[in-house]
Structures are given as C-alpha cells and as structure tokens.
Design a protein around this motif. Structure first.
Motif, PDB file in Angstrom:
ATOM      1  N   HIS A  51       0.491  -1.217   0.123  1.00  0.00           N
ATOM      2  CA  HIS A  51       0.204  -0.234  -0.422  1.00  0.00           C
ATOM      3  C   HIS A  51       0.602   0.854   0.542  1.00  0.00           C
ATOM      4  CE1 HIS A  51      -3.465  -2.229   1.781  1.00  0.00           C
ATOM      5  NE2 HIS A  51      -3.639  -2.356   0.191  1.00  0.00           N
ATOM      6  N   ALA A  52       2.248   1.438   0.386  1.00  0.00           N
ATOM      7  CA  ALA A  52       3.146   2.527   0.151  1.00  0.00           C
ATOM      8  C   ALA A  52       3.681   2.725  -0.929  1.00  0.00           C
ATOM      9  CB  ALA A  52       4.122   2.190   1.418  1.00  0.00           C
ATOM     10  N   LEU A  53       3.463   1.406  -2.237  1.00  0.00           N
ATOM     11  CA  LEU A  53       4.595   1.467  -3.158  1.00  0.00           C
ATOM     12  C   LEU A  53       3.707   2.192  -4.078  1.00  0.00           C
ATOM     13  CD1 LEU A  53       6.150  -1.403  -2.497  1.00  0.00           C
ATOM     14  CD2 LEU A  53       6.854   0.777  -2.420  1.00  0.00           C
ATOM     15  N   GLY A  54       3.956   2.713  -5.376  1.00  0.00           N
ATOM     16  CA  GLY A  54       3.218   3.320  -6.688  1.00  0.00           C
ATOM     17  C   GLY A  54       2.769   4.819  -6.260  1.00  0.00           C
ATOM     18  N   GLY A  55       3.331   5.269  -5.908  1.00  0.00           N
ATOM     19  CA  GLY A  55       3.613   6.973  -5.610  1.00  0.00           C
ATOM     20  C   GLY A  55       5.061   7.497  -5.111  1.00  0.00           C
ATOM     21  N   TRP A  56       4.647   8.667  -4.184  1.00  0.00           N
ATOM     22  CA  TRP A  56       5.410   9.475  -4.330  1.00  0.00           C
ATOM     23  C   TRP A  56       6.088   8.950  -2.007  1.00  0.00           C
ATOM     24  CZ3 TRP A  56       7.769  13.101  -7.125  1.00  0.00           C
ATOM     25  CH2 TRP A  56       7.117  13.422  -8.105  1.00  0.00           C
ATOM     26  N   HIS A  57       7.077   9.215  -2.001  1.00  0.00           N
ATOM     27  CA  HIS A  57       7.235   9.081  -0.078  1.00  0.00           C
ATOM     28  C   HIS A  57       8.108  10.796   0.346  1.00  0.00           C
ATOM     29  CE1 HIS A  57       6.464   4.766  -0.482  1.00  0.00           C
ATOM     30  NE2 HIS A  57       7.751   5.199  -2.105  1.00  0.00           N
ATOM     31  N   VAL A  58       7.843  11.254   1.092  1.00  0.00           N
ATOM     32  CA  VAL A  58       8.582  11.947   2.043  1.00  0.00           C
ATOM     33  C   VAL A  58       9.217  11.038   2.721  1.00  0.00           C
ATOM     34  CG1 VAL A  58       7.872  14.183   3.381  1.00  0.00           C
ATOM     35  CG2 VAL A  58       6.285  13.590   1.649  1.00  0.00           C
ATOM     36  N   LEU A  59      10.101  11.451   2.464  1.00  0.00           N
ATOM     37  CA  LEU A  59      11.322  11.537   3.448  1.00  0.00           C
ATOM     38  C   LEU A  59      12.693  11.589   4.248  1.00  0.00           C
ATOM     39  CD1 LEU A  59      13.211   9.224   0.540  1.00  0.00           C
ATOM     40  CD2 LEU A  59      11.553   8.639   2.551  1.00  0.00           C
ATOM     41  N   GLY A  60      12.150  11.913   5.971  1.00  0.00           N
ATOM     42  CA  GLY A  60      12.497  13.334   6.322  1.00  0.00           C
ATOM     43  C   GLY A  60      14.045  12.330   6.927  1.00  0.00           C
ATOM     44  N   SER A  61      15.160  13.431   7.064  1.00  0.00           N
ATOM     45  CA  SER A  61      16.137  12.700   7.163  1.00  0.00           C
ATOM     46  C   SER A  61      17.054  13.525   8.596  1.00  0.00           C
ATOM     47  CB  SER A  61      17.634  12.375   5.611  1.00  0.00           C
ATOM     48  OG  SER A  61      17.112  11.473   5.353  1.00  0.00           O
ATOM     49  N   VAL A  62      17.943  13.054   9.285  1.00  0.00           N
ATOM     50  CA  VAL A  62      19.062  13.771  10.060  1.00  0.00           C
ATOM     51  C   VAL A  62      20.185  13.713  10.062  1.00  0.00           C
ATOM     52  CG1 VAL A  62      19.266  14.677  12.369  1.00  0.00           C
ATOM     53  CG2 VAL A  62      16.781  14.722  12.045  1.00  0.00           C
ATOM     54  N   ASP A  63      20.971  14.144   9.527  1.00  0.00           N
ATOM     55  CA  ASP A  63      22.901  13.969   9.696  1.00  0.00           C
ATOM     56  C   ASP A  63      22.711  12.738   8.766  1.00  0.00           C
ATOM     57  OD1 ASP A  63      23.675  15.810  11.055  1.00  0.00           O
ATOM     58  OD2 ASP A  63      23.323  14.558  13.175  1.00  0.00           O
ATOM     59  N   GLY A  64      21.846  12.407   7.840  1.00  0.00           N
ATOM     60  CA  GLY A  64      22.021  11.637   6.538  1.00  0.00           C
ATOM     61  C   GLY A  64      20.972  10.025   6.665  1.00  0.00           C
ATOM     62  N   ALA A  65      20.747  10.024   8.312  1.00  0.00           N
ATOM     63  CA  ALA A  65      19.625   9.045   8.570  1.00  0.00           C
ATOM     64  C   ALA A  65      18.795   9.027   8.316  1.00  0.00           C
ATOM     65  CB  ALA A  65      20.286   8.574   9.821  1.00  0.00           C
ATOM     66  N   LEU A  66      17.661   7.889   8.006  1.00  0.00           N
ATOM     67  CA  LEU A  66      16.229   8.709   7.803  1.00  0.00           C
ATOM     68  C   LEU A  66      15.634   8.207   9.005  1.00  0.00           C
ATOM     69  CD1 LEU A  66      14.047   8.208   6.088  1.00  0.00           C
ATOM     70  CD2 LEU A  66      13.755   6.019   5.833  1.00  0.00           C
ATOM     71  N   VAL A  67      14.896   9.607   9.057  1.00  0.00           N
ATOM     72  CA  VAL A  67      13.739   9.814  10.815  1.00  0.00           C
ATOM     73  C   VAL A  67      12.202   9.534  10.313  1.00  0.00           C
ATOM     74  CG1 VAL A  67      16.036  10.241  11.818  1.00  0.00           C
ATOM     75  CG2 VAL A  67      14.025  11.610  10.815  1.00  0.00           C
ATOM     76  N   ALA A  68      11.599  10.005   8.941  1.00  0.00           N
ATOM     77  CA  ALA A  68      10.264  10.056   9.159  1.00  0.00           C
ATOM     78  C   ALA A  68      10.033   9.246   7.861  1.00  0.00           C
ATOM     79  CB  ALA A  68      10.151  11.546   9.982  1.00  0.00           C
ATOM     80  N   HIS A  69       9.593   9.184   6.953  1.00  0.00           N
ATOM     81  CA  HIS A  69       8.375   8.715   5.889  1.00  0.00           C
ATOM     82  C   HIS A  69       7.188   9.200   6.408  1.00  0.00           C
ATOM     83  CE1 HIS A  69       6.397   5.876   3.665  1.00  0.00           C
ATOM     84  NE2 HIS A  69       7.999   6.632   2.726  1.00  0.00           N
ATOM     85  N   ALA A  70       6.100   9.502   5.039  1.00  0.00           N
ATOM     86  CA  ALA A  70       4.862   9.461   4.986  1.00  0.00           C
ATOM     87  C   ALA A  70       5.057   9.920   2.887  1.00  0.00           C
ATOM     88  CB  ALA A  70       4.134  10.727   4.582  1.00  0.00           C
ATOM     89  N   ALA A  71       3.714   7.823   2.314  1.00  0.00           N
ATOM     90  CA  ALA A  71       4.090   7.895   1.341  1.00  0.00           C
ATOM     91  C   ALA A  71       2.090   8.634   1.027  1.00  0.00           C
ATOM     92  CB  ALA A  71       3.665   6.630   1.467  1.00  0.00           C
ATOM     93  N   VAL A  72       2.121   8.986  -0.394  1.00  0.00           N
ATOM     94  CA  VAL A  72       1.387   9.356  -0.609  1.00  0.00           C
ATOM     95  C   VAL A  72       1.130   9.448  -2.352  1.00  0.00           C
ATOM     96  CG1 VAL A  72       0.278  11.919  -1.969  1.00  0.00           C
ATOM     97  CG2 VAL A  72       1.713  11.745  -0.583  1.00  0.00           C
ATOM     98  N   ILE A  73      -0.077   7.910  -2.254  1.00  0.00           N
ATOM     99  CA  ILE A  73      -0.782   7.356  -3.358  1.00  0.00           C
ATOM    100  C   ILE A  73      -1.971   7.407  -3.775  1.00  0.00           C
ATOM    101  CG2 ILE A  73      -0.627   4.505  -3.560  1.00  0.00           C
ATOM    102  CD1 ILE A  73       2.216   5.166  -2.543  1.00  0.00           C
ATOM    103  N   PRO A  74      -1.472   7.692  -5.443  1.00  0.00           N
ATOM    104  CA  PRO A  74      -2.639   7.768  -6.326  1.00  0.00           C
ATOM    105  C   PRO A  74      -4.076   6.901  -5.834  1.00  0.00           C
ATOM    106  CG  PRO A  74      -1.171   7.267  -7.672  1.00  0.00           C
ATOM    107  CD  PRO A  74      -0.492   6.993  -6.420  1.00  0.00           C
ATOM    108  N   ARG A  75      -5.145   7.810  -5.691  1.00  0.00           N
ATOM    109  CA  ARG A  75      -6.192   7.182  -5.589  1.00  0.00           C
ATOM    110  C   ARG A  75      -7.016   7.537  -5.998  1.00  0.00           C
ATOM    111  NH1 ARG A  75      -7.317   3.988   0.540  1.00  0.00           N
ATOM    112  NH2 ARG A  75      -8.371   2.265  -1.012  1.00  0.00           N
TER     113      ARG A  75
END
Length: 176
Positions: free
Chosen positions: A36-60
C-alpha cells in the motif's frame, strides 16, 4: 527533506525504507502495508543523513455522491522510535500536505484514535459519514472504518459534505 517517486529509489533505499517502517511500526508492518505504501511518492525526513520519518502519497480515487476525486492517499506515516517527539512526523506530513494541495483534488488517510489529534492539528478533517468499499461494482459497508478516515481539502476539492457516504476502490488488505 526529500520527496521522490518509487522508481527514483534504489533497491538498497527501498530495502532501507522497508526496514525503517518495520521498526517504526514495532514490527507489525506487514507485506500488505508495504504494498500500500508503493506506487506513488515518498516524503523522506532525515537527520545527519539517517532516515527519521516517512510518509507515502499514493494515487487513489474516492467517491461521494456523484463526485469522484483524484485523491492522494497518505500511507505508512512513521517516525524512527528514538526520534519521536521531535517534530519529524509533523514535518513530513506538512510536506505531504503541500504535495497533495498542488497535485490532487483531495487528500485522505485512515488513522486510529491515538492519532486523531495529530492530524486534526495539521488541518485534516474527519469524515463523519459512512464508509464503503467498491468490490466488482458493488458497494460494501466498512463500518470498522467509520470515523477513522480523514480528508484534506485542496484548492481543487470544491464543496463536499463530510457526512455523506464515502467510497474507495477495493484493494487487498485494509480497504482504507
């Protein structure tokens, strides 16, 4: 902050993202959730190059009355456990909302009661009407999802009645 489509992520980055979401969801993030998290866009939040937060936006497509909205559906919102409480979830959701407002007619997501206040503070509105899923042209009630679907109006949304029935298309796993 980085906003990218699935195909812009390398195999290694997708594996890292899956491992991140597994940890963010206390290892209860299943294969259906991943799909369900695949097929669209990912908003990736990083701190010092390490992934700390994520949200996906999928078309429906969501329907209410005679209206069909081209919808950006938010999935897999997660924050690394040791980074919770630092505003990273808010940051990725604000970036996701910006993307929704410029790309879609409506934003939507499903959230449990423990997260309602978070989304309401960010301007999301709880859909108070009944929810349905369309399966092979037949609408079936999803009473377990009533009150847990949130929408974010965009400049293209127009008028809507959030007490009216709301319908999503069928998909494996959770409909909403």
């Amino acid at each position: 902050m980085r906003t990218v489509r699935d195909e812009e992520l390398t195999t290694a980055e997708l594996a890292e993202l899956r491992a991140f979401l597994d940890a963010a969801y206390d290892y209860e993030f299943g294969d259906e959730d991943w799909r369900h998290a695949l097929g669209g866009w990912h908003v990736l939040g990083s701190v010092d190059g390490a992934l700390v937060a994520h949200a996906a936006v999928i078309p429906r497509t969501l329907h209410s009355g005679s209206r069909a909205w081209r919808t950006g559906y938010v999935e897999a919102v997660g924050v690394r456990p040791d980074q919770r409480g630092h505003g990273h979830g808010r940051t990725v959701m604000l970036a996701a909302a910006d993307h929704l407002r410029t790309t879609y007619e409506l934003g939507a997501l499903s959230a449990g009661p423990q997260n309602w206040a978070f989304y309401e503070r960010l301007g999301w509105l709880r859909w108070t009407g009944p929810t349905f899923v369309e399966v092979n042209g037949e609408r079936r009630r999803t009473t377990e999802d009533d009150g847990e679907v949130f929408v974010l109006p965009t400049p293209a949304t127009g008028e809507f009645d959030q007490t009216a029935p709301l319908v999503c298309e069928w998909r494996s796993g959770d409909a909403w």
